[in-house]
Design a protein around this motif. Sequence first.
Motif, mmCIF file in Angstrom:
data_model
loop_
_atom_site.group_PDB
_atom_site.id
_atom_site.type_symbol
_atom_site.label_atom_id
_atom_site.label_comp_id
_atom_site.label_asym_id
_atom_site.label_seq_id
_atom_site.Cartn_x
_atom_site.Cartn_y
_atom_site.Cartn_z
ATOM 1 N N SER A 1 -1.845 -12.233 24.892
ATOM 2 C CA SER A 1 -0.621 -12.113 24.097
ATOM 3 C C SER A 1 0.634 -12.063 24.965
ATOM 4 O O SER A 1 0.613 -11.522 26.071
ATOM 5 C CB SER A 1 -0.690 -10.859 23.231
ATOM 6 O OG SER A 1 0.538 -10.642 22.560
ATOM 7 N N ALA A 2 1.734 -12.608 24.432
ATOM 8 C CA ALA A 2 3.030 -12.535 25.112
ATOM 9 C C ALA A 2 3.940 -11.499 24.465
ATOM 10 O O ALA A 2 5.105 -11.366 24.844
ATOM 11 C CB ALA A 2 3.712 -13.902 25.083
ATOM 12 N N SER A 3 3.408 -10.764 23.481
ATOM 13 C CA SER A 3 4.260 -9.825 22.731
ATOM 14 C C SER A 3 3.790 -8.372 22.865
ATOM 15 O O SER A 3 4.104 -7.543 22.011
ATOM 16 C CB SER A 3 4.296 -10.224 21.251
ATOM 17 O OG SER A 3 2.991 -10.192 20.686
ATOM 18 N N ASN A 4 3.058 -8.069 23.945
ATOM 19 C CA ASN A 4 2.529 -6.707 24.107
ATOM 20 C C ASN A 4 3.635 -5.654 24.127
ATOM 21 O O ASN A 4 3.502 -4.603 23.488
ATOM 22 C CB ASN A 4 1.708 -6.616 25.395
ATOM 23 C CG ASN A 4 0.393 -7.367 25.291
ATOM 24 O OD1 ASN A 4 -0.299 -7.276 24.287
ATOM 25 N ND2 ASN A 4 0.056 -8.115 26.325
ATOM 26 N N GLU A 5 4.705 -5.925 24.872
ATOM 27 C CA GLU A 5 5.786 -4.942 24.994
ATOM 28 C C GLU A 5 6.499 -4.729 23.655
ATOM 29 O O GLU A 5 6.805 -3.591 23.287
ATOM 30 C CB GLU A 5 6.786 -5.368 26.073
ATOM 31 C CG GLU A 5 6.247 -5.261 27.496
ATOM 32 C CD GLU A 5 5.340 -6.414 27.894
ATOM 33 O OE1 GLU A 5 4.702 -6.341 28.965
ATOM 34 O OE2 GLU A 5 5.261 -7.400 27.135
ATOM 35 N N GLN A 6 6.736 -5.828 22.930
ATOM 36 C CA GLN A 6 7.393 -5.715 21.627
ATOM 37 C C GLN A 6 6.532 -4.886 20.662
ATOM 38 O O GLN A 6 7.044 -4.025 19.938
ATOM 39 C CB GLN A 6 7.634 -7.109 21.029
ATOM 40 C CG GLN A 6 8.737 -7.906 21.720
ATOM 41 C CD GLN A 6 8.260 -8.641 22.969
ATOM 42 O OE1 GLN A 6 7.136 -8.438 23.442
ATOM 43 N NE2 GLN A 6 9.120 -9.485 23.506
ATOM 44 N N GLU A 7 5.239 -5.140 20.677
ATOM 45 C CA GLU A 7 4.342 -4.416 19.773
ATOM 46 C C GLU A 7 4.168 -2.959 20.214
ATOM 47 O O GLU A 7 4.036 -2.067 19.370
ATOM 48 C CB GLU A 7 2.998 -5.136 19.690
ATOM 49 C CG GLU A 7 3.085 -6.480 18.987
ATOM 50 C CD GLU A 7 1.732 -7.162 18.875
ATOM 51 O OE1 GLU A 7 0.765 -6.492 18.500
ATOM 52 O OE2 GLU A 7 1.670 -8.375 19.183
#
Length: 210
Positions: free
Chosen positions: A88-94
């Motif tokens: 995933s490229a959205s780990n920090e956002q999540e």
Amino acid sequence: MPSFQQQFRQAWQKLLPQFLPEHWSVEQHERCLEKLLHAYQEPQRAYHQLQHIVECLALFEIVQNQIEDALAVQLAIFFHDVVYQPRSASNEQESAMLMRQQLAGALPETQLDKIANWILATQQHAVASESDLAYLLDIDLAILGSSPQRFAEYQQQIRQEYVWVDELIYQEKRHAVLRQFYLAQPLYQTRYFQQHYEQQAKANLKQALA
């Protein structure tokens, strides 16, 4: 020596008195802890697990006198990798979103905003405009300046998280990441980490790139 889980649990429990009791109960604190523990023990993790968080918290203890908002930095450490999927490229956002859900109402909205922004900043590790964030980012990257033995273990842990990537492709991508860190002048943003970790980090990275 206590296990990583015990150290993680103890560090979390120490935070309870810093929350306002009318907004955050002992039960909520325990439920949040169990959610964090479950997340950091997921099977896809080899590096981004309890050991990493415990190591970050130990470094926080060393530099805490230099930090203004100690609670925010500690919460950012606890939550910055709570969502982690290697593909995933959205780990920090999540992770930032999950932090907001878990701590909704427990802290002022401005503090939650700050913690969320700091979690997002751990994705790019750009130069920070805030001192506390600079310390957080340096703490997160301190693994690069660890002992050669721990650095080798870290390298193996990262490879394990990307076990599904072809070896040649992995080496090419990993080399690019490490080279970017190696060329950063300086790598660390705070004086403490520059003095205590910069030289070892560059030696570890040079060895890895050889």
